[in-house]
Design an enzyme around this catalytic site. Structure first.
Site, PDB file in Angstrom:
ATOM      1  N   GLY B  12       0.787  -1.185   0.043  1.00 51.05           N
ATOM      2  CA  GLY B  12      -0.281  -0.011  -0.031  1.00 51.05           C
ATOM      3  C   GLY B  12       0.904   1.286  -0.087  1.00 51.05           C
ATOM      4  N   ALA B  43       3.714  -9.750  -0.760  1.00 53.33           N
ATOM      5  CA  ALA B  43       2.556 -10.379  -0.733  1.00 53.33           C
ATOM      6  C   ALA B  43       1.493  -9.050  -0.820  1.00 53.33           C
ATOM      7  CB  ALA B  43       2.235 -11.124   0.622  1.00 53.33           C
ATOM      8  N   GLY B 134       6.619   8.632  11.806  1.00 52.88           N
ATOM      9  CA  GLY B 134       7.095   8.536  10.366  1.00 52.88           C
ATOM     10  C   GLY B 134       8.788   8.423  10.180  1.00 52.88           C
ATOM     11  N   LYS B 205       1.036   5.308  19.527  1.00 49.44           N
ATOM     12  CA  LYS B 205       2.380   5.726  19.502  1.00 49.44           C
ATOM     13  C   LYS B 205       2.956   6.129  20.771  1.00 49.44           C
ATOM     14  CE  LYS B 205       1.439   7.473  14.711  1.00 49.44           C
ATOM     15  NZ  LYS B 205       0.898   8.479  13.994  1.00 49.44           N
TER      16      LYS B 205
END
Lengths: 434, 434
Positions: B12, B43, B134, B205
């Site tokens: 993705g 996959a 990130g 997080k």
């Protein structure tokens, strides 16, 4: 597991800090590292004074070589500074197969290539997180955190003394000399502040950061260095009116034709985080092609922050000791045989935007003549302000768009020769850091 | 050296980014890592679409287990998200002795303890830099850069969507719903934005960061979570007048009696760097006892920034592969047997300063009665502003000094019961972050 044994060369500010950190946080450090880190030997000038701090928990001696040669020492920490004795001790430690941790930016900026080559040959590590930006883990960030990136440029406030001086000049409207005197009284500036205020210390650090970012050998002698001692208070005021702050930046950028490597007072847009780093704090902005801009901020000097970096290196070296040498983090972030020879560009080839201030005779045509000279060498003007000075003169300030420094030089030479230009032209560089 | 072989689970946004980073910067990464990192198997749900991106350079299949079971795969990268299939795949990869890199904060916040225990037993690494903030190497900074420190607290803007919304609400004077709709149009917020706007993503997080900072097991279920969906525009305006900005902070602090672990809209002094982190950017401020405050800033989401962190983990795992497992960086920064059981405090035990806003009947004595109630439970008032509302009412805003949340609760209960208090009391927390 048995403790790692460390030999300390020097017990000054950073050495004393290292002792304190290892002692006070011994338990927390062992919880992380999985084993204790023990200082077994210390070399100092004043043995009596050292004894008072460390008691009889470690050997204390005057001769650094005695520490370096002790067979049971795993890691030598060099924090005596300077680049003569320090160099000999580090080379001797490497020759004896010891790992080295150092906070000595001058040593590495001048002799890094030789030291790393020797260490590579012996299969030992040389870690130097404390050499740049004190407690901020900036070397780790570049060397390990941003490995996925082609780093494009970095800009850093990497000298606390000059950032303190610039912050005070702006906040209180004082002159450089007034603030320097105060900084010396407060202990923020040394009795001989030359290395700090003339940008040499920042250039040592920038040289190391550029090598880590771009994978080139250490080339301190190619750095362009300007300090802040001749910066006028009025330029800080003008910059502010125009929406900028002046910071002593270390700036390095990789272009197709070479690397820019330069330390100088720089106008930075006031809304940037870097423009808002005040006092003795440090910060480094790193731009990678995948991650974009990232910023690292913290205390860039001082006993305990710098020792925090020394001890982090001790933990790292402890961990990577058991990794095979080919898999360890490379000294300069890139494998020794993968360093490249991209040249460091001379200052005339640098591209920057510029702040130009000059005093002129206030009469029609003056502005047109100056603008024509700039246009002739292809420099375009972003904005301009003019302020009357007395009855017959005016101060003009231009902000240019990006231009080649050599072109600015030739324009300034022609402008300086004009009869109606009554002052030297003050030239400052400006970076937008986007 | 032969390339490291990677299996990607998912292609993705982050998976595609990882492919792109590894391809575009293959050479730069090999210059750093000393060997190539190759994706050998992928996959995905949509095999055809994947083929268009990767050509025939890697096996592409539908079944993640097929990738996980390929004997030649060294590292499995899990970026499918969710915590059911992802968990099974990660556990299977570990059981087969593969190292794991994941960006999945939900998975680790909920099942981290189980996953790390299994990995420890098999002697494999689980790296998750991309799971928090990130592209910012914040996990590396805490886990490795600050090892010398007893970390005291940390505060982070670790959800870009909510920071974008809050920035726009402030800059343009819009309501939450107006900005959310726009953020959805621009792709900054998902169609179902609940996880972001209600603080759940930030809490995932923060839970991980708290474990890394303090050496405690992952305890997501103990986190206190409040989002921004009920935040009124007027509170942003009032905060600004008082010198504060409102940010959705993840805040965690170690006290003698336990750990505070909380996500909520928070007033932060406007001059702090953290208050000036705008738009979708992330930043984390970490305070260590030796280093003082340090700050890490960058893009907290997006294809390439997140992939930058995934790939940095791949390089790290490649490096530490050859180190003996006991010397590798521990999953949660502390050795598994050195985690401690400091409790997470219930929200009533949290200490904070508070912003309290209420509408009251505008008549003498009202202020005195409210101040008396606050004083009765030991809450002292730092500042107060009052604004007329119509002919007969007024809005009162108090900023309190630090207080225990449970005491604030009981005071607010009594205040809410007063006949002349005409609204619910809006209560926001305030952190000075010094």
């Amino acid at each position: 597991m048995s403790p790692i044994k460390v030999g300390l060369l020097g017990l000054g500010v950073v050495g004393g800090g290292t002792w304190k950190v290892l002692t006070r946080n011994a338990e927390e450090i062992a919880r992380r590292a999985g084993r204790r880190i023990e200082v077994s030997a210390i070399a100092v000038r004043d043995v009596e004074k050292a004894r008072k701090l460390v008691g009889d928990q470690a050997q204390v001696c005057r001769d650094g070589f005695e520490v370096v040669r002790r067979p049971d020492i795993d890691i030598v920490v060099e924090i005596i500074g300077g680049d003569t004795l320090a160099r000999e001790l580090v080379m001797e430690a490497i020759a004896r197969g010891k790992h080295v941790v150092t906070a000595n930016k001058a040593l590495l900026a001048k002799h890094g290539n030789e030291i790393f080559a020797a260490a590579h040959q012996k299969g030992v590590m040389v870690a130097f997180e404390a050499a740049v930006a004190g407690g901020i883990p900036i070397i780790k960030a570049i060397r390990e955190g941003l490995t996925a990136n082609r780093i494009q440029w970095l800009a850093g406030i990497i000298n606390g003394t000059t950032n303190f001086i610039l912050s005070e000049m702006r906040a209180r409207g004082l002159s450089f000399n007034e603030v320097l005197a105060e900084a010396q009284r407060l202990g923020y500036a040394e009795a001989d502040p030359t290395f700090d205020i003339e940008g040499v210390d920042a250039a040592h650090k920038l040289t190391l950061l550029a090598s880590l970012a771009f994978g080139v050998p250490v080339q301190f002698d190619k750095a362009h260095i300007e300090g802040i001692s001749s910066l006028a208070r009025e330029d800080i005021v003008h910059a502010e009116r125009l929406g900028y702050r002046i910071k002593l930046l270390g700036f390095t950028r990789r272009r197709n034709d070479g690397i820019e490597l330069r330390v100088h007072p720089t106008l930075v847009p006031a809304e940037r985080l870097l423009a808002n780093v005040e006092g003795a704090m440090n910060a480094v902005l790193v731009s990678g092609d995948m991650v974009g801009p990232t910023l690292y901020y913290g205390q860039g000097a001082g006993e305990l922050p710098t020792a925090s970096a020394v001890v982090a290196d001790l933990v790292d070296v402890t961990r990577l000791q058991t990794a095979d040498p080919e898999h360890r983090v490379p000294y300069l972030a890139f494998q020794p045989d993968a360093l490249d020879d991209t040249p460091i560009l001379p200052i005339e080839e640098v591209r920057s935007s510029y702040y130009l201030r000059m005093r002129v005779l206030d009469r029609p045509g003056v502005l047109a003549d100056i603008a024509r000279i700039l246009a002739d060498v292809g420099i375009s003007i972003g904005s301009m302000i003019q302020e009357p000075h007395g009855e017959t003169e005016a101060d003009i300030i231009f902000l240019t768009h990006e231009a080649r420094e050599g072109d600015i030089d030739s324009a300034l030479q022609r402008i300086g020769a004009l009869a109606f230009v009554h002052s030297d032209v003050t030239r400052l560089r400006m970076e937008h850091l986007i």
